[in-house]
Design a protein around this motif. Structure first.
Motif, PDB file in Angstrom:
ATOM      1  N   VAL A 268      15.702   4.683   7.468  1.00  0.00           N
ATOM      2  CA  VAL A 268      14.713   5.570   8.078  1.00  0.00           C
ATOM      3  C   VAL A 268      13.914   4.767   9.093  1.00  0.00           C
ATOM      4  CG1 VAL A 268      12.609   6.909   7.734  1.00  0.00           C
ATOM      5  CG2 VAL A 268      14.483   7.150   6.113  1.00  0.00           C
ATOM      6  N   CYS A 316      11.195   5.472   0.560  1.00  0.00           N
ATOM      7  CA  CYS A 316      10.575   6.081   1.735  1.00  0.00           C
ATOM      8  C   CYS A 316       9.628   7.185   1.295  1.00  0.00           C
ATOM      9  CB  CYS A 316      11.633   6.674   2.669  1.00  0.00           C
ATOM     10  SG  CYS A 316      10.925   7.423   4.149  1.00  0.00           S
ATOM     11  N   VAL A 317       8.495   7.260   1.962  1.00  0.00           N
ATOM     12  CA  VAL A 317       7.504   8.286   1.646  1.00  0.00           C
ATOM     13  C   VAL A 317       8.060   9.684   1.943  1.00  0.00           C
ATOM     14  CG1 VAL A 317       6.399   8.307   3.922  1.00  0.00           C
ATOM     15  CG2 VAL A 317       5.043   8.826   1.881  1.00  0.00           C
ATOM     16  N   PHE A 409       6.742   2.930   4.874  1.00  0.00           N
ATOM     17  CA  PHE A 409       5.948   3.152   6.094  1.00  0.00           C
ATOM     18  C   PHE A 409       4.626   2.396   6.082  1.00  0.00           C
ATOM     19  CE2 PHE A 409       2.296   6.149   5.567  1.00  0.00           C
ATOM     20  CZ  PHE A 409       2.362   6.322   4.189  1.00  0.00           C
TER      21      PHE A 409
HETATM   22 MO   LIG Z   1       9.667   5.782   5.142  1.00  0.00          MO
END
Ligand SMILES: [Mo]
Ligand SMILES: Nc1nc2c(c(=O)[nH]1)N[C@H]1C(S)=C(S)[C@@H](COP(=O)(O)O)O[C@H]1N2
Length: 552
Positions: A268, A316-317, A409
Motif C-alpha cells: 500500500v 495497514c490502517v 501510515f
Molecule cells: Mo497503510
C-alpha cells in the motif's frame, strides 16, 4: 467529417502521450503526464474515496486509476478533434491546455526537484497540437475559399465562418468545394483525403514507435538501483531473531502462512512509479528539534552498524475487518532508537522537546510517529532486509522504517531519506492532512482464513482457522462462535513474539445447513477485541470478522 475530426483528436492525443512517454525517461519517469496527473489525483482524492478504491481494486487501484485517466483523455481527445474541424486553432489550443495541466502536475509533485519535469507534457502537447492542426487542415482544406488560403491569418477564421451552419457535414454542398479539385487531392469526399490519410497514418506509426521506444527506455530505468540492490550483502545480525518456534505455523489448509513471502506481502503506497533508489547515492539525514548532533548517513554507514533481526507483523490502517492488508516478515536493520540517541535525541518522557518523528521518503511521502514509541525499547527498525533479502523495491529499498504496534501510515515509511524531529502541534504529515489520525496504534483484530465466505464444506469435522494480531501487546486468546452459540476457545499456535500475529484453529463438528462463524481475539493486556464496528478512517477498522458457510 466529425468522425474524422474525432479520429484526428485521438491521433493527436496518442501522439502527445507517446512523445511524452519518450521524453519522460530522459527527464524523470515520474514526470510523465499520466503518472504526474495520477499522483496529483491520488493526493487530492478524499480519504473515503481512496479507501473505497483500495477496498475494491486492491493493489490494482493504481492500474484502475491510470486506465481511468486514459479513458478521460480519450473522451477529451475525441471532443477536441471534433472541435478542431470547425475551429482549427481552438482544437490545438485545447491540446496545449491539457499539456499545461500535465506539466503543472509534474512540476507540482512533492518529489519534483526541477522545472524540467514539465518537459514531457509540454513537448508532447506541442507535438499533439501541431498534429491536430495539420490533420484538421486536411479535413477542412476544401471549405476554404481559395482566396483565404494565401492569407495565413485568415486561415482558420474562414473555416469557422462557412462551417458554422453546415456543421460537420462533408463540404460537398459548399460552393468552394469544387475549387479544391485544383490542388490535386481526391475530390470524392470534398476534402484532402489523400493528405489526411497519409498524415494520419504516418502520425499513428510515428507515435507507436515513439511510445514503444519510451516504454523500453522506461523499462530499463533505474539500472544503477537494480545493480546496487544486487550487490547488497546483508550482514549477519548481531542481534538475531529467535528462531520461529516449532508450532508457530499450524498445519491447516487455507491458513495464512506464518511468514508472508515477499511476493505475497501486501503493498500500500501512493507511488504510481515504484521509486528505484541507488543505494550508493542514498543518504539519510537526521535533524530537527532537540537533535544535538544532526547526522547524514550512507547505506554503508547503516550496514556497518549492529544489525537487529526481528519478526514483525505489519498492518495497514485501511485494512477492513477480515481484510488482506496485514503481513508478517522477518526484518533486519538498525535500531532506530540507538541512532537517535547518538544524535542526542531524548524522548519526551526524558525531557526531549520533540514528540513527533517525521520520516520523509524520496517520493515526498511524510509519515509521523510518536518519538516516545520509537524510543520506548520496542524494536523500531530502519530495515534494510525483508525475509532474508534486501528490501524489494516495492517495499522500500534501500531503507524503510518498521515500528511494531503502529499502523504503517504512522510508522513504516518506505524509501526513507530524511528524519525530522518535530512536534505533533507544529506539523501534520501526509495522511493526517487528509483526515487520518495523528496517532494510531494497531487495534486487536482477528481474521478467519478458512473456511472461506460462502464455502460449502461437507458435514462433519471442519477446521476453522485464521490469524489474530495485536502487535506489541501480543495475543492471549482467540475464541470462535458458531451462529449464536457460546464462545469456544480456539487452539493458539505457539507465540513467536508479541510483535507478530498468531495463528489459531478450532475443529468444528459442522451440521448441515447455513452457519455464521465469528471470531474474536483477546490481547495480552486482557482487552477483548471490540464488537463495535468502526470504519478504517481515521484510526483503523474495528468489529468482528464473520464468515457465512453452507454445510452440505
Ligand atoms: Mo497503510
Ligand atoms: N514512501 C511511502 N511509504 C509508505 C507509504 C507510502 O505511500 N509511501 N504507505 C505506508 C502505508 S499506508 C503502509 S500500510 C505501509 C505498507 O508497506 P508495504 O507496502 O511494504 O506493505 O507502507 C507505508 N509506507
Amino acid at each position: 467529417m466529425g468522425a474524422l475530426g474525432a479520429l484526428s483528436g485521438l491521433l493527436a492525443g496518442f501522439a502527445s502521450l507517446a512523445v511524452a512517454e519518450l521524453v519522460a525517461p530522459a527527464v524523470r519517469p515520474e514526470a510523465g503526464p499520466v503518472v504526474a496527473v495520477g499522483g496529483a489525483a491520488i493526493d487530492v482524492t478524499p480519504a473515503p474515496v481512496k479507501d473505497w478504491a483500495i477496498r475494491h481494486f486492491g493493489t490494482d487501484d493504481k492500474l484502475v486509476l491510470q486506465l481511468g485517466i486514459l479513458g478521460v483523455l480519450t473522451v477529451l481527445a475525441l471532443a477536441l478533434g471534433a472541435l478542431a474541424v470547425r475551429f482549427r486553432g481552438a482544437g490545438s489550443a485545447g491540446v496545449l491546455v491539457f499539456g499545461a495541466i500535465g506539466a503543472a502536475a509534474a512540476v507540482g509533485r512533492p518529489d519534483s526537484r526541477s522545472l524540467t519535469d514539465a518537459l514531457p507534457s509540454a513537448v508532447g502537447a506541442v507535438v499533439g497540437a501541431l498534429l491536430l492542426y495539420v490533420l484538421a487542415g486536411r479535413l477542412t482544406a476544401v471549405r476554404r475559399p481559395p482566396a483565404a488560403r494565401s492569407g495565413s491569418a485568415a486561415g482558420d477564421g474562414s473555416a469557422t465562418g462557412d462551417g458554422s451552419a453546415a456543421g460537420d457535414g462533408p463540404a460537398a454542398g459548399d460552393g468552394p468545394a469544387t475549387a479544391d479539385a485544383a490542388d490535386g487531392s481526391s475530390a470524392a469526399g470534398g476534402w484532402d483525403r489523400r493528405g489526411f490519410v497519409v498524415a494520419a497514418a504516418s502520425a499513428a506509426a510515428a507515435s507507436a514507435v515513439a511510445g514503444a521506444a519510451g516504454r523500453s527506455l522506461n523499462g530499463s530505468r533505474g539500472q544503477n538501483a537494480v545493480a546496487s540492490r544486487k550487490q547488497v550483502v546483508l550482514p549477519r545480525p548481531g542481534s538475531p531473531a529467535r528462531p520461529v518456534p516449532e508450532g508457530a505455523g499450524l498445519r491447516v489448509a487455507g491458513i495464512s502462512p506464518f511468514v508472508t513471502p515477499n511476493r505475497d506481502f501486501y503493498r500500500v503506497d501512493t507511488a504510481l512509479v515504484v521509486p528505484r533508489v541507488d543505494a550508493a547515492g542514498w543518504r539519510l539525514r537526521i535533524h530537527g528539534k532537540g537533535v544535538r548532533r544532526p547526522a547524514v548517513l550512507t547505506f554503508d554507514d547503516l550496514l556497518r552498524r549492529e544489525q537487529v533481526e526481528r519478526d514483525i507483523t505489519l498492518t495497514c490502517v485501511s485494512n477492513e475487518v477480515g481484510g488482506p492488508y496485514v503481513g508478517n516478515a522477518r526484518w533486519i536493520g538498525v535500531r532506530l532508537a540507538d541512532l537517535l540517541a547518538e544524535c542526542g535525541v531524548r524522548p519526551p518522557s526524558r525531557g526531549g522537546p520533540a514528540d513527533q518523528l517525521v520520516a520523509r521518503s524520496v517520493d515526498g511521502m511524510t509519515i509521523g510517529s510518536p518519538v516516545e514509541d520509537v524510543m520506548d525499547g520496542r524494536d523500531a527498525l530502519l530495515a534494510v532486509g525483508m525475509n532474508g533479502e534486501p528490501l524489494p523495491f516495492e517495499h522500500g529499498f534501500p531503507v524503510r522504517m518498521v515500528v511494531p504496534g503502529l499502523y504503517g501510515f504512522v510508522s513504516a515509511c518506505k524509501w526513507i531519506e530524511d528524519i525530522e524531529l518535530t512536534t505533533f502541534d507544529s506539523y501534520d504529515p501526509y495522511w493526517v492532512k487528509r483526515g487520518w489520525a495523528r496517532r494510531a496504534p494497531v487495534k486487536t483484530e482477528s481474521r478467519i482464513d478458512t473456511p472461506k465466505p460462502f464455502a460449502r464444506p461437507a458435514a462433519g469435522t471442519v477446521m476453522i482457522a485464521g490469524v489474530a494480531w495485536a502487535q506489541h501487546r501480543g495475543i492471549g486468546k482467540v475464541e470462535v462462535r458458531v451462529d449464536d452459540g457460546p464462545w469456544q476457545q480456539a487452539t493458539l499456535a505457539a507465540e513467536d513474539t508479541r510483535d507478530t500475529w498468531r495463528q489459531w484453529s478450532l475443529p468444528w463438528q459442522a451440521a448441515k445447513g447455513g452457519h455464521t462463524l465469528t471470531v474474536r481475539a483477546t490481547d495480552r493486556t486482557g482487552a477483548v477485541q471490540t464488537e463495535k464496528r468502526a470504519r478504517t478512517i481515521p484510526d483503523g477498522a474495528s468489529g468482528r470478522h464473520s464468515v457465512v458457510v453452507t454445510v452440505d
